[in-house]
Design an enzyme around this catalytic site. Sequence first.
Site, mmCIF file in Angstrom:
data_model
loop_
_atom_site.group_PDB
_atom_site.id
_atom_site.type_symbol
_atom_site.label_atom_id
_atom_site.label_comp_id
_atom_site.label_asym_id
_atom_site.label_seq_id
_atom_site.Cartn_x
_atom_site.Cartn_y
_atom_site.Cartn_z
ATOM 1 N N ALA A 101 -3.973 7.757 -6.505
ATOM 2 C CA ALA A 101 -3.401 8.789 -7.389
ATOM 3 C C ALA A 101 -2.543 9.785 -6.609
ATOM 4 O O ALA A 101 -2.874 10.094 -5.468
ATOM 5 C CB ALA A 101 -4.517 9.546 -8.101
ATOM 6 N N PRO A 102 -1.455 10.266 -7.204
ATOM 7 C CA PRO A 102 -0.996 10.044 -8.582
ATOM 8 C C PRO A 102 -0.198 8.765 -8.809
ATOM 9 O O PRO A 102 0.205 8.500 -9.938
ATOM 10 C CB PRO A 102 -0.119 11.271 -8.845
ATOM 11 C CG PRO A 102 0.437 11.620 -7.498
ATOM 12 C CD PRO A 102 -0.642 11.286 -6.498
ATOM 13 N N GLY A 103 0.064 7.974 -7.786
ATOM 14 C CA GLY A 103 0.693 6.688 -8.057
ATOM 15 C C GLY A 103 2.031 6.440 -7.400
ATOM 16 O O GLY A 103 2.710 5.464 -7.710
ATOM 17 N N LYS A 105 2.820 5.497 -4.325
ATOM 18 C CA LYS A 105 2.885 4.221 -3.597
ATOM 19 C C LYS A 105 2.522 3.048 -4.493
ATOM 20 O O LYS A 105 3.008 1.938 -4.291
ATOM 21 C CB LYS A 105 2.005 4.259 -2.355
ATOM 22 C CG LYS A 105 2.691 4.974 -1.204
ATOM 23 C CD LYS A 105 2.013 6.232 -0.867
ATOM 24 C CE LYS A 105 2.808 7.188 -0.038
ATOM 25 N NZ LYS A 105 2.253 8.541 -0.133
ATOM 26 N N GLU A 123 -8.624 4.984 -7.627
ATOM 27 C CA GLU A 123 -8.683 6.407 -7.304
ATOM 28 C C GLU A 123 -10.106 6.901 -7.543
ATOM 29 O O GLU A 123 -10.678 6.661 -8.595
ATOM 30 C CB GLU A 123 -7.663 7.175 -8.160
ATOM 31 C CG GLU A 123 -7.811 8.674 -8.152
ATOM 32 C CD GLU A 123 -7.736 9.323 -6.761
ATOM 33 O OE1 GLU A 123 -6.899 8.924 -5.939
ATOM 34 O OE2 GLU A 123 -8.555 10.234 -6.513
ATOM 35 N N ARG A 128 -7.796 12.482 -11.566
ATOM 36 C CA ARG A 128 -6.586 11.965 -10.906
ATOM 37 C C ARG A 128 -6.349 10.499 -11.281
ATOM 38 O O ARG A 128 -5.206 10.040 -11.366
ATOM 39 C CB ARG A 128 -6.692 12.130 -9.391
ATOM 40 C CG ARG A 128 -6.571 13.591 -8.945
ATOM 41 C CD ARG A 128 -6.799 13.752 -7.456
ATOM 42 N NE ARG A 128 -5.803 13.090 -6.619
ATOM 43 C CZ ARG A 128 -4.615 13.598 -6.295
ATOM 44 N NH1 ARG A 128 -4.265 14.781 -6.730
ATOM 45 N NH2 ARG A 128 -3.789 12.931 -5.521
ATOM 46 N N CYS A 221 -0.174 12.201 5.429
ATOM 47 C CA CYS A 221 0.964 13.124 5.484
ATOM 48 C C CYS A 221 0.595 14.280 6.403
ATOM 49 O O CYS A 221 0.800 15.441 6.076
ATOM 50 C CB CYS A 221 1.374 13.589 4.095
ATOM 51 S SG CYS A 221 0.060 14.369 3.170
HETATM 52 N N1 SAM Z 1 -1.205 7.240 -2.666
HETATM 53 C C1 SAM Z 1 -0.992 8.407 -3.490
HETATM 54 C C2 SAM Z 1 0.449 8.471 -3.900
HETATM 55 O O1 SAM Z 1 1.312 7.919 -3.224
HETATM 56 O O2 SAM Z 1 0.746 9.058 -4.961
HETATM 57 C C3 SAM Z 1 -1.461 9.668 -2.812
HETATM 58 C C4 SAM Z 1 -2.882 9.598 -2.353
HETATM 59 S S1 SAM Z 1 -3.533 11.098 -1.730
HETATM 60 C C5 SAM Z 1 -2.739 11.243 -0.222
HETATM 61 C C6 SAM Z 1 -5.153 10.660 -1.327
HETATM 62 C C7 SAM Z 1 -6.057 10.330 -2.476
HETATM 63 O O3 SAM Z 1 -7.350 9.984 -1.960
HETATM 64 C C8 SAM Z 1 -6.302 11.486 -3.443
HETATM 65 O O4 SAM Z 1 -5.920 11.112 -4.748
HETATM 66 C C9 SAM Z 1 -7.797 11.750 -3.366
HETATM 67 O O5 SAM Z 1 -8.383 12.064 -4.618
HETATM 68 C C10 SAM Z 1 -8.346 10.459 -2.847
HETATM 69 N N2 SAM Z 1 -9.644 10.609 -2.140
HETATM 70 C C11 SAM Z 1 -10.292 11.740 -1.833
HETATM 71 N N3 SAM Z 1 -11.456 11.462 -1.234
HETATM 72 C C12 SAM Z 1 -11.560 10.136 -1.147
HETATM 73 C C13 SAM Z 1 -12.545 9.247 -0.645
HETATM 74 N N4 SAM Z 1 -13.657 9.698 -0.069
HETATM 75 N N5 SAM Z 1 -12.331 7.936 -0.767
HETATM 76 C C14 SAM Z 1 -11.188 7.481 -1.337
HETATM 77 N N6 SAM Z 1 -10.227 8.273 -1.819
HETATM 78 C C15 SAM Z 1 -10.399 9.575 -1.729
#
Ligand code: SAM
Length: 417
Positions: A101-103, A105, A123, A128, A221
Amino acid sequence: MQERLGEEFPAFLRSYDRPPQKGLRINPLKIDREDFLSRAPFPLGEQIGWERCGYYHAEEKAGRDPYHFAGLYYLQEPSAMYVGKMTEPCRKTRVLDLCAAPGGKTTQLAAQMGGSGILIANEIDPARAKILSQNVERWGAVNCAVTNAAPRQLSERFPSYFDLILVDAPCSGEGMFKKEPEALTHWSLQNVRMCAARQYEILEAAASMLAAGGELVYSTCTFAEEEDEWQIERFLREHSEFVLCAQEKLYPQRIRGEGHFAARMRKVSGEISAAKPYAIRRDPRAEQAFRAFAEDCFEMEFPGEIAALADGRMYLPPPGMPSPGVRTLRLGVELGEWDGKLFRPAHALAMAYGTQARRKLRLSREDCAAYLRGETLNTDLPNGWCVVCVEEFPLGFAKVTEGVAKNHLPKGLRLIR
Ligand code: SAM
C-alpha cells in the site's frame, strides 16, 4: 550524512532548498504512451530517466483530473519508480508485492506484467489495504489479488512459490523528509534500529516464499545503512542460497528525485513448490445472471471461470490463481453482486473492461465533473446499463431510465468540491 558523503555533503544539503519533484507514470494497460503525451491534461516535464512511462510535472491538482479517475496515470515520487527498473528484467509469472500500500509499485508491476501471470499485492494494515485495493481497481489490473496479512502468515501459505517478490519495506523515511516533513519528527536512532529489525523479519518471510531461480527486490526510501546496505550484507551472509544481482542508492543531489535504495538478489538454489489452487465456488444461477448482463452490456466474451462468493459477490480470478488463505479484499476483477434477483455490476468491471461496453456515455473532459461528483446525467442512450467515459476512457457505470442516467460511481470515490 556528512561522514558518509564527505565533500558531496554541501550539495546534499542544498538539494533540500529545491522543491520536491513530482512524477506521474502513464498506465500502458489503458493508453499508449504517445497517445497520452499528445493529450496530456497539463504540461509535462522531461521523461524520468529510469522509467519509460514516467514524467516530471508540476501540477498541484493532478489527482483531481478526470484522466486520473480513469486510471490513465499514477502519481508517484520519481525515485520510487526506480524500483521498477529493478523488477523489469525479472520473470513475472507469480509475483508478490509484500508491503504494497498504497500501490505505487503494485501498479508499476501490473503494467510490466501486461495482464498475464498472477500478482498478489499484500498490505498488513487494513485501512491501507483498502486504499491499495482502490488503486489496483482504478489501474484496471485484471491479474491482481489484494490481501491483508502479516508476511509470516503469508509465508505459511506460499513456501518456495513466487518467482518475484518485492519488499518495499516500511522504513525510517529519511529520503522523504522534504516530501513529508512529518517523517522528520518520527526520526530517531532507535527508530532506525526498530525499522531494521522489522525489515529483516520481512526479508526472512520473503526469502522462504521465493522459488529457486526467483528474485527478491528490496527497497526503502531511507539513507540509513542499517536499513539498506548492511541489511543486504547480513541477508547474503545468512542466506548462502542468494546472490546479489544489482544494488543502487539514489541521492537527491545527484538526481531529480528524493532518496531511495533498491537491491535485487537471486535465489540460486532451493525448491519450487506449487500452492494450493484456489477452489472456485460456482453458483450457476449467479453466473447465469452475470452472463445475461454481460451479453446485453459487453461486446466481449469474459474469459475463465467465475467465482461466486457466499455473499453474492462475483469475481474473475486470473487463471492459475492460488488460494490466498488469508484475508482477501480482491481476487482478480470484481464483476458484481447478485442478490438472487438483480445483478449489479461492480465498479472494477467498468475500470478493467469498460472499453468493451456496448453503450457508452462519452463526456468531454469539461463535462465529466458532474458524473465524478455523483450527479445524474441526461442522455439519449436507450434504457439499461452504460459505461460513462471521459472521451473513450471508462470512469464507471450509470443506469439509464427514460433519458436519465443514474450515477453508479461508488460514493467513496466521488470528487469532493
Ligand atoms: N510499496 C508501496 C508503494 O509503492 O506504494 C509503499 C510501501 S510503504 C514503503 C511500506 C508498507 O509496509 C506500508 O504500507 C506499511 O503499512 C507496511 N508495513 C508496516 N509494517 C509492516 C510489517 N511488519 N510487515 C509488512 N508490512 C508492513
